[in-house]
Design an enzyme around this catalytic site. Structure first.
Site, mmCIF file in Angstrom:
data_model
loop_
_atom_site.group_PDB
_atom_site.id
_atom_site.type_symbol
_atom_site.label_atom_id
_atom_site.label_comp_id
_atom_site.label_asym_id
_atom_site.label_seq_id
_atom_site.Cartn_x
_atom_site.Cartn_y
_atom_site.Cartn_z
ATOM 1 N N GLY A 98 -25.358 25.478 -24.944
ATOM 2 C CA GLY A 98 -25.134 25.123 -26.349
ATOM 3 C C GLY A 98 -25.731 23.781 -26.708
ATOM 4 O O GLY A 98 -25.855 23.429 -27.877
ATOM 5 N N ASP A 134 -22.322 20.712 -31.976
ATOM 6 C CA ASP A 134 -23.480 20.119 -32.665
ATOM 7 C C ASP A 134 -24.703 20.002 -31.769
ATOM 8 O O ASP A 134 -25.739 19.480 -32.178
ATOM 9 C CB ASP A 134 -23.102 18.736 -33.212
ATOM 10 C CG ASP A 134 -22.645 17.784 -32.101
ATOM 11 O OD1 ASP A 134 -22.678 18.189 -30.918
ATOM 12 O OD2 ASP A 134 -22.257 16.652 -32.424
ATOM 13 N N ASP A 136 -18.741 29.283 -15.386
ATOM 14 C CA ASP A 136 -20.002 28.874 -16.016
ATOM 15 C C ASP A 136 -20.444 27.499 -15.520
ATOM 16 O O ASP A 136 -21.538 27.052 -15.860
ATOM 17 C CB ASP A 136 -19.882 28.879 -17.550
ATOM 18 C CG ASP A 136 -18.655 28.126 -18.040
ATOM 19 O OD1 ASP A 136 -17.540 28.529 -17.676
ATOM 20 O OD2 ASP A 136 -18.810 27.129 -18.765
HETATM 21 P P1 AMP Z 1 -18.989 22.331 -20.808
HETATM 22 O O1 AMP Z 1 -17.533 22.084 -21.013
HETATM 23 O O2 AMP Z 1 -19.848 21.115 -21.067
HETATM 24 O O3 AMP Z 1 -19.285 22.954 -19.490
HETATM 25 O O4 AMP Z 1 -19.410 23.355 -21.943
HETATM 26 C C1 AMP Z 1 -18.870 24.624 -22.127
HETATM 27 C C2 AMP Z 1 -19.686 25.357 -23.161
HETATM 28 O O5 AMP Z 1 -19.651 24.674 -24.411
HETATM 29 C C3 AMP Z 1 -21.160 25.507 -22.821
HETATM 30 O O6 AMP Z 1 -21.606 26.729 -23.323
HETATM 31 C C4 AMP Z 1 -21.784 24.351 -23.547
HETATM 32 O O7 AMP Z 1 -23.144 24.548 -23.820
HETATM 33 C C5 AMP Z 1 -20.972 24.323 -24.828
HETATM 34 N N1 AMP Z 1 -20.951 22.992 -25.446
HETATM 35 C C6 AMP Z 1 -20.321 21.894 -24.988
HETATM 36 N N2 AMP Z 1 -20.510 20.847 -25.823
HETATM 37 C C7 AMP Z 1 -21.286 21.282 -26.833
HETATM 38 C C8 AMP Z 1 -21.839 20.684 -28.007
HETATM 39 N N3 AMP Z 1 -21.625 19.411 -28.307
HETATM 40 N N4 AMP Z 1 -22.592 21.456 -28.787
HETATM 41 C C9 AMP Z 1 -22.818 22.740 -28.490
HETATM 42 N N5 AMP Z 1 -22.326 23.371 -27.420
HETATM 43 C C10 AMP Z 1 -21.570 22.653 -26.594
HETATM 44 MG MG MG Z 2 -20.698 23.736 -18.555
#
Ligand code: AMP
Ligand code: MG
Length: 491
Positions: free
Chosen positions: A94, A127, A254
């Site tokens: 994301g 974002d 993930d």
């Molecule tokens: P994470 O907790 O960083 O492993 O993220 C979990 C999911 O949320 C993944 O698919 C990330 O790409 C998405 N994600 C986390 N932060 C953001 C952000 N600021 N904008 C878009 N997607 C996000």
């Molecule tokens: Mg992640």
């Protein structure tokens, strides 16, 4: 030959797969000019970039997503995942965009990702940006893990600009350039399995084998062999985490690397005072990802991976492969703990010593890293340094008994003092990335645009087993006055 970033030779094997696996999306330009916050020459070497490549405006432009590398592919990877035990069928990068892959002259393949470079089709409500704070944490910790000899993604640089991002408050935006041979996650396979799309599932699995586990191609049962190999790597990885007191914080599928790398640094932490129930992620109310749960969660996650391979392997084979996990983990963990105590091999004495020591440490909340490092100075026939150790326990008399048993075991099983002490110093880091250390680097960066602390920490943490006499204060546990920094998932 050393490359310039703009003309870095890219191979892009992942984007040559069908579009089932990713979405094409370009980084969003930043609104304000980007500056280089930190550059990591050790990672630049992996890409065979010229050592001074970061001194150009082009470098900042490329690694902030404002300019493209020639032949860049620009993709966001698709994946699903089990988050806190629940299937989320559609996630994906994301806020990360892959620029391409380069293969260096040693034949090592490196995917280059910008994390925080704008929205992608998988951004959902986000974002697509990352805040300076979380970017510095990932940057420092991935390099710290590398310094500890623990498999991890790497980090090339941080760029930043005055663009604002909105979290609980307004924050500064930054972009991390992350490197890994592959960013494929368990969740990448889950995406296709839960849609009954077995053909792309097979293609992705074949891709992983042919590009990242080529030695398995000749196996009669390559899918089973892949599962066995990922089980083994993951078990060993988590044993290494436990041995240095590392808590990942969000072991969702993930965030689990198909290569057994530490991946996606969010609310991670290293233990200070030893508390096996330590939860470093303040959103983890049930303690699912507490320090002492990590080995078990590793197996749970591997069971999710095994499930995705059941179209190609029998459930019996999958179960049988999973049943090996505990033994591989235990063997690795026991070996690491033996080495930490100065023994070459595990045996009943070492087992008893480890158990008793950890119990006493738990009771006293003894600092994990300092205690093991201090143990390196114990001598068989001199009690000179004992008082320092005794002071780390609330019941010094009980610890005296332990020390007595330890000395007996050293005489029986360990090499002579000098040899053992130098072995132990290679098994017990003096320095780990404690939260308050990262926090100081963050505050200086946020408040004064002073990035010198990042530089100091990178140099220190690349060599965490050395003494660094002039930086010894970084080895100390946080002062009690330091408020615990609450860290949460996506920032
Ligand atoms: P994470 O907790 O960083 O492993 O993220 C979990 C999911 O949320 C993944 O698919 C990330 O790409 C998405 N994600 C986390 N932060 C953001 C952000 N600021 N904008 C878009 N997607 C996000
Ligand atoms: Mg992640």
């Amino acid at each position: 030959m050393k490359h310039n970033p703009k003309t870095l030779p890219l191979s892009n094997s992942f984007s040559e797969l069908s579009k089932d696996f990713y979405a094409e999306v370009k980084p969003s330009p930043t609104l304000n000019a980007a500056e280089l916050i930190h550059f990591n020459p050790a990672a630049a070497e992996l890409l065979e970039l010229a050592p001074d490549c970061h001194q150009t405006a082009e470098f900042n432009a490329i690694f902030s997503g404002n300019q493209a590398i020639d032949n860049a592919a620009h993709i966001a990877m698709r994946y699903a995942g089990h988050q806190f035990g629940h299937l989320v069928p559609s996630l994906g990068d994301g806020r990360a965009i892959m620029l391409g892959e380069t293969t260096n002259s040693h034949g090592q393949r490196w995917e280059i990702q910008l994390k925080g470079s704008g929205m992608t089709p998988f951004s959902r409500m986000g974002d697509g940006r990352a805040v300076l704070r979380s970017t510095i944490r990932e940057y420092l910790c991935s390099e710290a893990m590398f310094g500890l000899g623990i498999p991890t993604t790497r980090a090339l640089c941080i760029t930043g600009c005055d663009d604002k991002v909105y979290r609980e408050q307004v924050e500064t935006s930054a972009i991390l350039t992350r490197l890994a041979p592959s960013h494929v996650r368990f969740g990448s396979l889950e995406y296709f399995y839960y849609r009954d799309k077995h053909e792309p599932l097979r293609q992705l699995t074949d891709y992983v084998i042919s590009h990242h586990y080529p030695e398995l191609i000749v196996s009669d049962t390559p899918y089973l062999a892949l599962l066995q190999e990922v089980i083994s790597r993951t078990a060993k990885l988590i044993a290494q985490w436990q041995s240095v007191g590392f808590c990942h914080g969000v072991m969702n599928t993930d965030n689990m690397s198909i290569l057994g790398l530490t991946l996606d640094y969010g609310p991670f932490g290293f233990l200070d005072g030893y508390n096996p129930r330590h939860i470093c992620n303040h959103s983890d109310h049930s303690g699912r990802y507490a320090y002492d749960q990590q080995p078990e969660i590793g197996l749970w996650n591997l069971a999710c991976l095994a499930q995705t391979l059941t179209p190609f392997i029998s459930e019996d084979d999958a179960r049988q492969a999973l049943s090996q996990y505990s033994q591989i983990f235990q063997q690795e963990y026991q070996q690491l703990m033996s080495n930490k105590l100065g023994f070459e091999n595990y045996n009943d004495d070492v087992e008893q010593l480890t158990k008793t020591l950890l119990l006493q440490m738990q009771q006293s909340q003894t600092d994990f890293t300092s205690l093991f490092r201090q143990l390196c100075s114990v001598e068989r026939d001199s009690e000179q340094t004992d008082q320092i150790l005794r002071n780390m326990f609330v019941e010094p008399e009980a610890f005296d008994q332990w020390l007595n048993d330890y000395r007996l075991a050293l005489r029986k099983h360990a090499p002579p003092d000098k040899q053992r002490q130098s072995n132990m110093k290679l098994a017990n880091p003096k320095y780990v990335l404690r939260n308050h250390m990262a926090q100081l680097a963050i505050e200086k960066a946020e408040q004064e645009k002073d990035y010198s602390e990042i530089d100091r920490l990178i140099k220190l943490l690349h060599n965490p087993f050395d003494e660094h006499a002039d930086m010894a204060h970084y080895a100390s546990p946080p002062a009690e006055s330091v408020e615990q920094v609450a860290v949460s998932c996506s920032s």
